[in-house]
Write an enzyme that holds these catalytic residues in place. Structure first.
Site, mmCIF file in Angstrom:
data_model
loop_
_atom_site.group_PDB
_atom_site.id
_atom_site.type_symbol
_atom_site.label_atom_id
_atom_site.label_comp_id
_atom_site.label_asym_id
_atom_site.label_seq_id
_atom_site.Cartn_x
_atom_site.Cartn_y
_atom_site.Cartn_z
ATOM 1 N N LYS A 26 -7.868 55.419 -4.543
ATOM 2 C CA LYS A 26 -6.532 55.484 -3.884
ATOM 3 C C LYS A 26 -6.699 54.671 -2.778
ATOM 4 C CE LYS A 26 -8.555 58.217 -0.459
ATOM 5 N NZ LYS A 26 -8.586 57.493 0.661
ATOM 6 N N VAL A 123 -18.736 52.968 -3.731
ATOM 7 C CA VAL A 123 -19.220 54.447 -3.361
ATOM 8 C C VAL A 123 -19.023 54.280 -1.742
ATOM 9 C CG1 VAL A 123 -21.304 56.004 -3.219
ATOM 10 C CG2 VAL A 123 -20.890 54.419 -5.360
ATOM 11 N N GLY A 130 -15.464 59.060 -5.713
ATOM 12 C CA GLY A 130 -16.169 60.467 -6.218
ATOM 13 C C GLY A 130 -14.957 61.450 -6.694
ATOM 14 N N SER A 131 -13.668 61.320 -5.682
ATOM 15 C CA SER A 131 -12.881 62.429 -6.025
ATOM 16 C C SER A 131 -12.109 61.819 -7.452
ATOM 17 C CB SER A 131 -11.586 62.316 -5.135
ATOM 18 O OG SER A 131 -12.285 62.531 -3.725
ATOM 19 N N ALA A 132 -12.036 60.625 -7.683
ATOM 20 C CA ALA A 132 -11.451 59.987 -8.850
ATOM 21 C C ALA A 132 -12.541 60.729 -10.079
ATOM 22 C CB ALA A 132 -11.518 58.680 -8.981
ATOM 23 N N ASP A 164 -9.095 64.999 -1.555
ATOM 24 C CA ASP A 164 -8.403 63.996 -2.411
ATOM 25 C C ASP A 164 -8.143 64.054 -4.065
ATOM 26 O OD1 ASP A 164 -8.233 62.514 0.076
ATOM 27 O OD2 ASP A 164 -9.997 61.395 -0.498
HETATM 28 O O1 C5P Z 1 -12.297 67.425 1.550
HETATM 29 P P1 C5P Z 1 -13.383 66.509 1.547
HETATM 30 O O2 C5P Z 1 -14.811 67.273 0.975
HETATM 31 O O3 C5P Z 1 -13.340 65.400 0.745
HETATM 32 O O4 C5P Z 1 -13.835 65.879 3.005
HETATM 33 C C1 C5P Z 1 -15.006 65.513 3.282
HETATM 34 C C2 C5P Z 1 -15.179 65.587 4.736
HETATM 35 O O5 C5P Z 1 -14.291 64.835 5.399
HETATM 36 C C3 C5P Z 1 -15.154 67.043 5.444
HETATM 37 O O6 C5P Z 1 -16.043 67.750 5.301
HETATM 38 C C4 C5P Z 1 -14.524 66.872 6.905
HETATM 39 O O7 C5P Z 1 -15.545 66.458 7.817
HETATM 40 C C5 C5P Z 1 -13.557 65.426 6.603
HETATM 41 N N1 C5P Z 1 -12.306 65.715 6.419
HETATM 42 C C6 C5P Z 1 -11.557 66.209 7.454
HETATM 43 N N2 C5P Z 1 -9.893 66.440 7.529
HETATM 44 C C7 C5P Z 1 -9.513 66.274 6.135
HETATM 45 C C8 C5P Z 1 -10.290 65.598 5.080
HETATM 46 C C9 C5P Z 1 -11.614 65.429 5.289
HETATM 47 O O8 C5P Z 1 -11.895 66.449 8.681
HETATM 48 N N3 C5P Z 1 -8.166 66.518 6.199
#
Ligand code: C5P
Length: 326
Positions: A26, A123, A130-132, A164
């Site tokens: 994305k 990466v 990783g989300s994909a 994501d």
């Molecule tokens: O949701 P995800 O695990 O992908 O997020 C990884 C890190 O990115 C979270 O631990 C946080 O530090 C940051 N993040 C954030 N606000 C978001 C999405 C991600 O602070 N809306």
């Protein structure tokens, strides 16, 4: 929800065969970021687009007496030689592995088998690779194990795995709110051509968000809206879209990696309609007028010394079956 099949001989044999699901990278056409919430996440108004740069995840079911051996899930990662595969975990820290555990938990069983992840998405590149993989794993495992999970349950597990991941399931072009996990498809009449310049050294998403907090201690509670960009998507005109692309994390990413600023300037001086950091970076993306324009720009960036330059278009589908070997 339909219970898992009890396992007639034919279904056991058929479903021991691998299932391959493809999921796309994305980019964020609009990434509006607000002040951190109490849980530490940042409220987002974002517009995601899935582009034609994809990972494939193959799920193979073991067990039910087919000689699968080890009673656990094995994750094997391969991919393009310019991808830092050493940076990809194979234990539960791998989001695809975590997806298998979460899906098994929903159905009250352990999913014993193997996940082969074939990576083309860089990466830690700001492209949600990783989300994909997690989204592709959910769909592949669901089919390989005949789980018949509802879309709502898949989206719910996806949201728990990462902000994501729900978008990686639905693909296309979508508005994301909440922390990015609440997604709805939006009207998008164009075919958009992008040049991507990944960076061999990834950038940590939490680090970029922390740096955003440092640079913008007075960020508004409500993130900036995406209305202008949503309007541009409905015109199908690259020049209109270029004017409305927006990334609140860009300044933080460029502050951490000043060379990204130089790359964006370079791409724009070589003719890109607009360049910007993808998500939290470090991949930079450049919007072009057409496929030919994108190929020309990619050539110019390669000649200027960037050894890895990709061309992709969007929007493409979310996680979808490409091969059911049954
Ligand atoms: O949701 P995800 O695990 O992908 O997020 C990884 C890190 O990115 C979270 O631990 C946080 O530090 C940051 N993040 C954030 N606000 C978001 C999405 C991600 O602070 N809306």
């Amino acid at each position: 929800m339909t219970p898992p099949p009890t396992g007639s001989t034919s279904s056991r044999i058929g479903r021991s065969l691998p299932v391959t699901v493809r999921a796309a990278a994305k980019i964020n056409l609009h990434l509006g970021v607000g002040a951190p919430r109490e849980d530490g996440f940042h409220p987002l108004t974002t517009v995601y687009q899935a582009i034609g740069l994809c990972d494939d995840v193959t799920a193979t079911r073991h067990g039910d007496g087919d000689g699968g051996g080890d009673r656990s899930l094995q994750v094997v990662v391969g991919g393009s030689d310019w991808i830092d595969l050493d940076g990809v975990p194979t234990d539960e820290h791998n989001l695809a592995h975590a997806a298998a555990i979460a899906l098994g938990r929903l159905h009250g069983r352990e999913l014993v088998g193997r996940l082969d992840i074939e990576k083309a998405i860089p990466v830690a590149g700001g492209l949600a690779g990783g989300s994909a993989d997690a989204a592709a794993a959910l769909v592949a495992l669901d089919r390989a194990f005949d789980l018949d999970t509802s879309d709502d349950d898949l989206l719910h597990i996806a949201a728990e795995l990462g902000s994501d991941v729900p978008f990686a399931l639905i693909g296309g072009t979508a508005l994301g709110t909440g922390r990015g996990e609440l997604v709805e498809s939006v009207a998008d009449v164009g075919t958009w051509w992008w040049v991507l310049v990944p960076d061999r050294a990834g950038l940590s998403t939490p680090e970029v968000y922390r740096h955003f907090d440092k640079l913008f201690p007075d960020a508004p509670a409500e993130p900036p809206e995406a209305d202008l960009l949503l309007g541009a998507l409905r015109t199908g005109q690259p020049v209109s879209l270029a004017r409305t692309l927006h990334n609140d994390l860009q300044e933080a990413a460029v502050d951490l990696r000043p060379e990204l600023g130089a790359l964006i300037s370079r791409g724009e001086s070589e003719g890109a309609l607009r360049g910007l950091v993808s998500g939290s970076g470090p991949t930079c993306v450049f919007l072009c007028e057409s496929a030919d324009h994108a190929r020309d720009l990619a050539g110019a960036l390669l000649r200027s010394g960037h050894d890895n330059v990709l061309v992709a278009n969007g929007a493409v589908a979310g996680a979808h079956l490409v091969k059911d070997h049954a």
